[in-house]
Design a protein around this motif. Sequence first.
Motif, PDB file in Angstrom:
ATOM      1  N   VAL A 176     -15.344 -35.585 -19.046  1.00  0.00           N
ATOM      2  CA  VAL A 176     -15.658 -36.464 -17.682  1.00  0.00           C
ATOM      3  C   VAL A 176     -15.438 -38.106 -17.965  1.00  0.00           C
ATOM      4  CG1 VAL A 176     -17.255 -37.076 -15.877  1.00  0.00           C
ATOM      5  CG2 VAL A 176     -16.855 -34.793 -16.643  1.00  0.00           C
ATOM      6  N   SER A 177     -16.073 -38.367 -18.971  1.00  0.00           N
ATOM      7  CA  SER A 177     -16.013 -39.866 -19.343  1.00  0.00           C
ATOM      8  C   SER A 177     -14.637 -40.204 -19.743  1.00  0.00           C
ATOM      9  CB  SER A 177     -16.936 -40.071 -20.816  1.00  0.00           C
ATOM     10  OG  SER A 177     -18.192 -39.657 -20.287  1.00  0.00           O
TER      11      SER A 177
ATOM     12  N   THR B 200     -21.889 -38.955 -29.731  1.00  0.00           N
ATOM     13  CA  THR B 200     -20.959 -38.612 -28.476  1.00  0.00           C
ATOM     14  C   THR B 200     -20.699 -40.114 -27.993  1.00  0.00           C
ATOM     15  OG1 THR B 200     -22.175 -36.739 -27.819  1.00  0.00           O
ATOM     16  CG2 THR B 200     -21.103 -37.797 -25.992  1.00  0.00           C
TER      17      THR B 200
ATOM     18  N   TRP C 184     -30.764 -39.988 -27.165  1.00  0.00           N
ATOM     19  CA  TRP C 184     -29.495 -39.572 -26.872  1.00  0.00           C
ATOM     20  C   TRP C 184     -28.585 -39.414 -27.888  1.00  0.00           C
ATOM     21  CZ3 TRP C 184     -28.252 -43.567 -22.056  1.00  0.00           C
ATOM     22  CH2 TRP C 184     -28.909 -43.231 -21.105  1.00  0.00           C
TER      23      TRP C 184
ATOM     24  N   ASP D 152     -16.838 -31.484 -25.297  1.00  0.00           N
ATOM     25  CA  ASP D 152     -17.737 -31.688 -24.410  1.00  0.00           C
ATOM     26  C   ASP D 152     -17.698 -32.031 -23.119  1.00  0.00           C
ATOM     27  OD1 ASP D 152     -20.458 -33.358 -23.463  1.00  0.00           O
ATOM     28  OD2 ASP D 152     -21.339 -31.834 -25.003  1.00  0.00           O
ATOM     29  N   PRO D 153     -18.386 -31.319 -22.108  1.00  0.00           N
ATOM     30  CA  PRO D 153     -17.831 -31.676 -20.796  1.00  0.00           C
ATOM     31  C   PRO D 153     -18.241 -33.108 -20.396  1.00  0.00           C
ATOM     32  CG  PRO D 153     -19.217 -29.421 -20.685  1.00  0.00           C
ATOM     33  CD  PRO D 153     -18.848 -30.194 -22.056  1.00  0.00           C
ATOM     34  N   SER D 154     -19.419 -33.716 -20.900  1.00  0.00           N
ATOM     35  CA  SER D 154     -19.769 -35.032 -20.670  1.00  0.00           C
ATOM     36  C   SER D 154     -18.710 -36.130 -21.214  1.00  0.00           C
ATOM     37  CB  SER D 154     -21.222 -35.459 -21.148  1.00  0.00           C
ATOM     38  OG  SER D 154     -21.098 -35.363 -22.522  1.00  0.00           O
ATOM     39  N   VAL D 155     -18.134 -35.529 -22.248  1.00  0.00           N
ATOM     40  CA  VAL D 155     -17.158 -36.493 -22.785  1.00  0.00           C
ATOM     41  C   VAL D 155     -15.926 -36.439 -22.161  1.00  0.00           C
ATOM     42  CG1 VAL D 155     -15.742 -37.157 -25.136  1.00  0.00           C
ATOM     43  CG2 VAL D 155     -18.192 -36.205 -25.331  1.00  0.00           C
TER      44      VAL D 155
END
Length: 464
Positions: A150-151, A35, A31, A145-148
């Motif tokens: 969303v987080s 991030t 991972w 970044d989309p994941s960040v």
Amino acid sequence: MASPSNDSSAVFLVTVAANVAPLIGVFHLGWSAQTFAVVYAIEVVIAVPFAGLKALFARRPPNYNELERSRGDGPFKSDERDGIPVGPSDLNRRRGSVTVVDPLPPIYPRNVPFVLQAFGAAVGLVGLFLFVLGRFVDVPATLVDPSVAVSVVFLVISHVGVVEREYFRKRRHETSTPRDMVASATTEAGVAVVVLMFAIVGGPTGALVAFVAVKVFVEWRGYRGGAAFDPDGGVGTLPPMAAPDVSPTAEVRPDRRAVHAAALWRGATSAVSGGPVYLFAWVGLTAGSTGAVAATVVCFVLLPAGIGGLKAVEYALTHGTLAYQRRDDAVVAYDDLTGAVQWATPVEDLRDVELCEGEFVDRACDTRTFSLMTSAGEYELSVAHLREYDRAVKAFELPVKTTAFGPLDRRVAGAAAAVGACGVAAVAGLAYSAPTIAAIAAGFGGPFGVVALRSAWQWAIPVA
């Protein structure tokens, strides 16, 4: 100390597992450490302004013996006895509360300075984290970044849920003090900054380990019941307030234009004073994928505007909502916002009243501010920004020597204003041709300029 319950043990173990899982993923599953490092940094930053918002609703007053009035902010003197601070600022001592929305508990204006402290700390954290993480992480690119993204949304929603569930629904705001709310969050953030400084040699992985270690330590302290701050230790009291319960025979209010101008001036000087933090944030952003212009707008426009705006609101609440009244033989300060008497003193107890010569806005707006000391009073009182000052002196029987300002040394004031204008113009000109030099000049020159202009102003005003 009571032993932790089985339920709290289960919650603690789940929290530890959730925080250790990213480390396992980074070391064994490939991972992205950078991030997770950015997400943890965002979590630490978000927690601080949320603590400030919680402090607004804290019902119990702060410990006034641990607060002191700023010596350099405005015309008011520090509350001192033998050189030891003994009193807080005027707004910290504000009585009463305001209900904004019925489902929520009331807001206490006296807690607004703690909100400013929390948001100022959050801005400082943004600058420090961007400066440190920017050395090995492209923070702007990671943020998009989309994941960040969303987080971040999940973190905000979870904080809102925790506040509603743990703070409001369990009514902990009734037993909390604003100082403890802010201090707990800022202490955790401070520990994270210190640990991160030592872990920076490990790059993104070292940063992630630092954040996880601090998070687990904080959770462990909460699980063991070892709160960093004792809720009962920071509680203060206000002395009983006795004011004549009669209609006022005279009433004088601060000039609204002067209050707004003074609030903007305090906000501007407070915003400029944070220059080094904005510079750190600028370096962190430009080290990544953010352009110099965008970084300049964020760091030298948006961040100062937020801090300055909160400081202006604080000052407006301190002076703009008061009405100074004469009731029988007493002078009373009544707050229209909270509907409560803030202070009252018999006229015969006024022993020392002085005109505040150094108030720039009063000179510009033809208003007056007076500082009042009473024979039995512990703290300095004030009546601020009065346009009807002659009427106030007569109605309140203020033993002031004069209401006329002494002559100002216009040569010193003019020279200081000219130098300040040239400095601002120089930084603005450099922003197009040499943005790095302009950022450094703005970051370190701003606070120096505030100190220099303040010193020049003190030099220009007449000596009492």
